[in-house]
Enzyme design. Structure first.
Site, PDB file in Angstrom:
ATOM      1  N   GLY A 269      41.898  26.411  82.676  1.00  0.00           N
ATOM      2  CA  GLY A 269      41.597  25.033  82.320  1.00  0.00           C
ATOM      3  C   GLY A 269      43.563  24.550  81.923  1.00  0.00           C
ATOM      4  CB  SER A 270      44.288  22.354  78.583  1.00  0.00           C
ATOM      5  OG  SER A 270      43.834  22.572  77.796  1.00  0.00           O
ATOM      6  CB  THR A 271      48.503  23.996  78.832  1.00  0.00           C
ATOM      7  OG1 THR A 271      49.436  24.524  80.163  1.00  0.00           O
ATOM      8  CG2 THR A 271      50.315  25.163  77.920  1.00  0.00           C
TER       9      THR A 271
ATOM     10  N   GLY B 274      45.047  27.048  76.388  1.00  0.00           N
ATOM     11  CA  GLY B 274      45.426  28.282  76.753  1.00  0.00           C
ATOM     12  C   GLY B 274      46.627  29.375  76.059  1.00  0.00           C
TER      13      GLY B 274
ATOM     14  CD  GLU C 118      44.649  27.095  87.588  1.00  0.00           C
ATOM     15  OE1 GLU C 118      45.100  26.264  86.869  1.00  0.00           O
ATOM     16  OE2 GLU C 118      43.735  27.430  88.402  1.00  0.00           O
TER      17      GLU C 118
ATOM     18  CB  CYS D  48      45.765  22.273  88.092  1.00  0.00           C
ATOM     19  SG  CYS D  48      44.794  23.484  88.345  1.00  0.00           S
TER      20      CYS D  48
END
Length: 513
Positions: A257-259, A262, A279, A313
């Site tokens: 998913g998104s940074t 994360g 990831e 991504c």
């Protein structure tokens, strides 16, 4: 911590027209049983026409904890199960998914709005392939003998020969938090290798499309997976994801998913030193040198950045091109985009379907408007397409040119069908240095690309890029090659044998011979 990996917040239910084939409300899968959710149900909406696909269960924190406890209780027996038995279960699950291929691909398409080829081949098809791959992976050796060592004789005795063995042990209970853009391939890429290595799992699907993941659980249940080894808990609330990460029964979190999400998960995991595999976001650089085959570069960039409406991504959304071929590349890329059919994902010839939600469509469109304000030129697209009766969450493939590396549209992940073009100058080594500097001037480093007519030159540039993977004159991926990111694009590597390593711990056993 939000549970929606790629959108700012979960979808808010609103009155919609139910699909004539809306299935019964889905139940949770906990401890080998199908359980009614404490929090009721919420609507899963088809992004293509805004109809209701089905009703997904909203788990409570207590139910998430029950799932984690069930996984912990099942771990000891499952981790000691013979590899051949684990492999057989994974193979049987693949057989069941293959048997249900058509209806489950239709469900994936309805949940995600993916064009037919993607729903069939890249979602359900890849799901089958990953269960097959990791059925074989369960049989790969987990022990490796190391060279013996002879210790020096000490004052109290003689020299000793020490033998050593490297053993791959399962981590324990793994929470798998999956992304909305691949409700089959992404969960299969987590669950299958985790089970192959002897772990048990708690799966938290993305709130936008969890129904496909419950079908995966159904396949594993029918395949004979023991109670508690696989658990699936869904929900649109933040609480469900937080509970799945924070549970004391959980030993590892695997997240796609998104940074931003994360980073929050990493903070929570840090409190109890949980293992992490992440990831995260990407802003792939496509470096096009002056000697590149522009036909190949344009085809690669155009195909990939618009793939699945740009909701991947790994897309080369940041084109860094030598100024001597800048105008020609922009012209060719504009022409390429003009042939991309935007429309109903189930219709023949559709290349670009909808994005996942109205909120995400608005977000992508806001970036296009931001690009205009920053000085970028909209060379193609930028408008909201009208498809059919005017319902659905569609975004036109959009090309932004005259960009510079300080623009937010260049620096931030948009996760939609928007590509930016940045020119660079310089001849020979100076040009390569300029291109590499622009490519590496990013918070992200997942997958980048290089196009050059000189393969040796392309490889030289590829080795200088700060990215977990680089495609040289290709957008293809080798599914046995390690996959993961540098910088804010992730932690760890998976895919192929690397996934088996990711879901295991290394243990050393040393003995005196």
């Amino acid at each position: 911590m939000t549970d929606a990996p790629r959108t700012p917040s979960p979808r808010t239910p609103s009155p919609r027209t139910p699909s004539p084939r809306t299935p019964s409300p889905q139940r949770l899968y906990i401890g080998g049983e199908w359980v009614e959710p404490d929090g009721g149900h919420y609507e899963v909406v088809n992004p293509a026409d805004e109809s209701v696909v089905g009703l997904a269960p909203e788990a409570s924190r207590t139910q998430v904890e029950e799932a984690a406890r069930a996984a912990a209780g099942a771990f000891e027996a499952w981790s000691r199960t013979r590899p051949e038995e684990r492999a057989a279960i994974l193979d049987r699950a693949a057989d069941i998914i293959q048997r249900e291929y058509e209806p489950w691909a239709a469900l994936a398409q309805a949940e995600t709005g993916a064009p037919t080829g993607i729903a069939r081949g890249m979602q359900v098809g890849v799901g089958v392939a990953r269960f097959r791959r990791y059925a074989k992976g369960a049989l790969e050796p987990v022990e490796r003998g190391l060279p013996p060592q002879v210790t020096e004789a000490g004052p109290m005795g003689k020299a000793t020969v020490l033998g050593a063995l490297e053993v791959r042990q399962p981590v324990g209970v793994v929470t798998c938090i999956t992304s909305y853009n691949n409700p089959w391939a992404n969960p299969a890429g987590k669950v299958a290798p985790a089970l192959a290595m002897g772990n048990t799992v708690v799966v938290k699907p993305a709130p936008q499309d969890p129904l496909s993941v419950f079908k995966m659980a159904q396949a594993l249940h029918e395949a004979g997976v023991p109670a508690g080894v696989v658990n699936v808990v869904s929900g649109a609330s933040v609480e469900v994801g937080e509970a799945a990460v924070d549970s004391p029964y959980v030993d590892m979190v695997s997240f796609t998913g998104s940074t931003a999400v994360g980073q929050r998960i990493a903070e929570v995991c840090g409190r109890s030193m949980k293992r992490q595999l992440m990831e995260l976001g990407g802003k792939g650089a496509a470096v096009v040198l002056e000697d590149a085959d522009l036909d190949a570069a344009v085809a690669g960039i155009g195909t990939t950045f618009s793939f699945y409406s740009g909701q991947i991504c790994t897309a080369p959304t940041r084109v860094i091109v030598h100024r001597s071929v800048y105008g020609e590349l922009v012209e060719r890329l504009t022409g390429y985009l003009a042939f991309m059919k935007v429309g109903d994902p189930g219709a023949r010839g559709t290349v670009v379907g909808p994005v996942i939600s109205a909120a995400h469509r608005d977000r992508v469109e806001s970036y296009v408007e931001l690009g205009r304000k920053e000085g970028a030129r909209v060379a193609y697209g930028g408008e909201r397409p009208v498809v059919g009766a005017g319902r659905g969450f569609y975004v036109a493939p959009t090309l932004l040119t005259d960009c510079t590396n300080d623009m937010r549209v260049v620096r931030e992940e948009i996760f939609g069908p928007v590509v930016v073009v940045v020119p660079f100058d310089g001849a020979g080594d100076a040009g390569e240095d300029a291109a590499v500097a622009l490519a590496n001037d990013s918070d992200f480093g997942l997958l980048s690309y290089v196009w050059s007519g000189d393969p040796a030159r392309a490889f030289r540039v590829a080795r200088r890029l700060r990215a977990g993977g680089v495609g040289v004159n290709t957008i293809g991926r080798n599914m046995e090659a390690p996959f993961g990111g540098f910088k804010r694009s992730g932690v760890g590597r998976d895919v192929g044998s690397y996934a088996l390593h990711a879901y295991s711990e290394t243990q050393s056993i040393v003995w005196a011979g």
